[in-house]
Scaffold this motif. Structure first.
Motif, PDB file in Angstrom:
ATOM      1  N   ALA A 125       0.847  -1.204   0.000  1.00 62.31           N
ATOM      2  CA  ALA A 125       0.000   0.000   0.000  1.00 62.31           C
ATOM      3  C   ALA A 125       0.881   1.252   0.000  1.00 62.31           C
ATOM      4  O   ALA A 125       0.560   2.247  -0.661  1.00 62.31           O
ATOM      5  N   ASP A 126       1.994   1.204   0.717  1.00 57.74           N
ATOM      6  CA  ASP A 126       2.928   2.332   0.746  1.00 57.74           C
ATOM      7  C   ASP A 126       3.559   2.527  -0.633  1.00 57.74           C
ATOM      8  O   ASP A 126       3.758   3.666  -1.076  1.00 57.74           O
TER       9      ASP A 126
ATOM     10  N   ALA B 253       4.072   5.787  -5.430  1.00 62.93           N
ATOM     11  CA  ALA B 253       4.005   5.977  -6.885  1.00 62.93           C
ATOM     12  C   ALA B 253       3.047   7.117  -7.234  1.00 62.93           C
ATOM     13  O   ALA B 253       3.343   7.924  -8.126  1.00 62.93           O
ATOM     14  N   ASP B 254       1.952   7.199  -6.534  1.00 62.51           N
ATOM     15  CA  ASP B 254       1.001   8.293  -6.773  1.00 62.51           C
ATOM     16  C   ASP B 254       1.631   9.649  -6.432  1.00 62.51           C
ATOM     17  O   ASP B 254       1.433  10.628  -7.160  1.00 62.51           O
TER      18      ASP B 254
ATOM     19  N   ILE C 123       4.869  10.382  -6.501  1.00 62.71           N
ATOM     20  CA  ILE C 123       5.889  10.669  -7.523  1.00 62.71           C
ATOM     21  C   ILE C 123       5.217  11.141  -8.809  1.00 62.71           C
ATOM     22  O   ILE C 123       5.661  12.099  -9.448  1.00 62.71           O
ATOM     23  N   THR C 124       4.130  10.492  -9.191  1.00 60.26           N
ATOM     24  CA  THR C 124       3.396  10.903 -10.393  1.00 60.26           C
ATOM     25  C   THR C 124       2.896  12.331 -10.243  1.00 60.26           C
ATOM     26  O   THR C 124       3.038  13.146 -11.160  1.00 60.26           O
ATOM     27  N   ALA C 125       2.344  12.654  -9.087  1.00 59.31           N
ATOM     28  CA  ALA C 125       1.842  14.006  -8.853  1.00 59.31           C
ATOM     29  C   ALA C 125       2.974  15.035  -8.867  1.00 59.31           C
ATOM     30  O   ALA C 125       2.814  16.141  -9.390  1.00 59.31           O
ATOM     31  N   ALA C 126       4.122  14.651  -8.328  1.00 59.87           N
ATOM     32  CA  ALA C 126       5.251  15.591  -8.251  1.00 59.87           C
ATOM     33  C   ALA C 126       5.944  15.798  -9.593  1.00 59.87           C
ATOM     34  O   ALA C 126       6.434  16.884  -9.881  1.00 59.87           O
ATOM     35  N   THR C 127       5.984  14.756 -10.422  1.00 56.36           N
ATOM     36  CA  THR C 127       6.721  14.865 -11.686  1.00 56.36           C
ATOM     37  C   THR C 127       5.797  15.069 -12.875  1.00 56.36           C
ATOM     38  O   THR C 127       6.220  15.586 -13.896  1.00 56.36           O
ATOM     39  N   GLY C 128       4.564  14.634 -12.751  1.00 52.23           N
ATOM     40  CA  GLY C 128       3.577  14.840 -13.807  1.00 52.23           C
ATOM     41  C   GLY C 128       3.915  14.140 -15.106  1.00 52.23           C
ATOM     42  O   GLY C 128       4.818  13.324 -15.189  1.00 52.23           O
ATOM     43  N   ASN C 129       3.159  14.472 -16.114  1.00 51.14           N
ATOM     44  CA  ASN C 129       3.356  13.890 -17.440  1.00 51.14           C
ATOM     45  C   ASN C 129       4.052  14.865 -18.385  1.00 51.14           C
ATOM     46  O   ASN C 129       3.928  14.757 -19.590  1.00 51.14           O
TER      47      ASN C 129
ATOM     48  N   GLU D 111       5.028  -0.634 -12.586  1.00 56.13           N
ATOM     49  CA  GLU D 111       3.695  -0.633 -13.190  1.00 56.13           C
ATOM     50  C   GLU D 111       2.984   0.695 -12.959  1.00 56.13           C
ATOM     51  O   GLU D 111       2.373   1.242 -13.863  1.00 56.13           O
ATOM     52  N   ARG D 112       3.066   1.210 -11.742  1.00 51.82           N
ATOM     53  CA  ARG D 112       2.360   2.460 -11.406  1.00 51.82           C
ATOM     54  C   ARG D 112       3.004   3.671 -12.080  1.00 51.82           C
ATOM     55  O   ARG D 112       2.310   4.617 -12.436  1.00 51.82           O
ATOM     56  N   LEU D 113       4.331   3.655 -12.223  1.00 54.09           N
ATOM     57  CA  LEU D 113       5.022   4.794 -12.851  1.00 54.09           C
ATOM     58  C   LEU D 113       5.207   4.608 -14.354  1.00 54.09           C
ATOM     59  O   LEU D 113       5.629   5.526 -15.049  1.00 54.09           O
ATOM     60  N   GLY D 114       4.878   3.435 -14.856  1.00 54.61           N
ATOM     61  CA  GLY D 114       5.046   3.131 -16.282  1.00 54.61           C
ATOM     62  C   GLY D 114       4.424   4.139 -17.226  1.00 54.61           C
ATOM     63  O   GLY D 114       5.079   4.585 -18.172  1.00 54.61           O
ATOM     64  N   PRO D 115       3.166   4.546 -17.010  1.00 54.73           N
ATOM     65  CA  PRO D 115       2.557   5.518 -17.928  1.00 54.73           C
ATOM     66  C   PRO D 115       3.296   6.857 -17.981  1.00 54.73           C
ATOM     67  O   PRO D 115       3.457   7.440 -19.052  1.00 54.73           O
ATOM     68  N   VAL D 116       3.772   7.326 -16.841  1.00 55.92           N
ATOM     69  CA  VAL D 116       4.530   8.586 -16.814  1.00 55.92           C
ATOM     70  C   VAL D 116       5.843   8.418 -17.569  1.00 55.92           C
ATOM     71  O   VAL D 116       6.228   9.272 -18.362  1.00 55.92           O
TER      72      VAL D 116
END
Length: 184
Positions: A66-67, A72-73, A75-81, A122-127
């Protein structure tokens, strides 16, 4: 935006050495430790060597899936697409005695060394895919050289820091990640 490289397991050993070399090359490094204290201590060591390095401590307990999802969420929010995440270098690992379980009821070594890196990728793959980013998974045969009872983090730090082969491995990791030819 300066492109970032996320390095897990970056508080000691090859992860720390990789983070150090990436900061020296001008990359913004997200230095990941298992908790805030160890990540901040590693960042302070790096800044002690070179005060102007571009490094930010982040933390994720790889024994808690869960952590890993939440991390990953974040990191995605901080780095974006928008090109913010250039690569993830997965160096976090443990070598616990068999049978040790996580809060999820899973074997600890399997979780930290395999399941957590897979989930993070997997979670950061799309970014990463949107930005042409890369993933490098670092493995080690170090576990074959010692008994489980000898696994003290200080031992590994001393082994890695004092051996010239570390520089070769770190440079290979950076080359595989494609970060040597791409400027931050």
């Amino acid at each position: 935006m300066t492109r970032a490289v996320l390095v897990t397991g970056a508080t000691s050993g090859i992860g720390y050495a990789t983070a150090r070399e990436l900061t020296r090359a001008g990359w913004h490094v997200l230095l990941c430790g298992r908790d805030r204290r160890t990540a901040e201590a590693a960042v302070n060591r790096l800044r002690g060597e070179a005060p102007a390095v571009d490094v930010h401590p982040v933390h994720c307990d790889h024994t808690r899936l869960a952590d890993v999802r939440d991390f990953a969420d974040r990191i995605t929010a901080a780095t974006g697409n928008d090109g913010g995440l250039a690569a993830i270098i997965l160096a976090a690992a443990v070598a616990n005695p068999p049978g040790r379980r996580t809060v999820d009821g899973l074997e600890t070594t399997l979780t930290v060394n395999h399941l957590a890196p897979y989930l993070l990728r997997e979670r950061l793959g799309p970014v990463l895919a949107a930005n042409g980013g890369r993933v490098v998974l670092i493995g080690s045969s170090q576990h074959t050289l010692v008994k489980a009872s000898d696994l003290d983090p200080a031992i590994f730090t001393d082994l890695f820091v004092k051996r010239p082969v570390l520089a070769i491995v770190v440079n290979l990791v950076i080359l595989i990640a494609g970060l040597q030819s791409i400027r931050a």
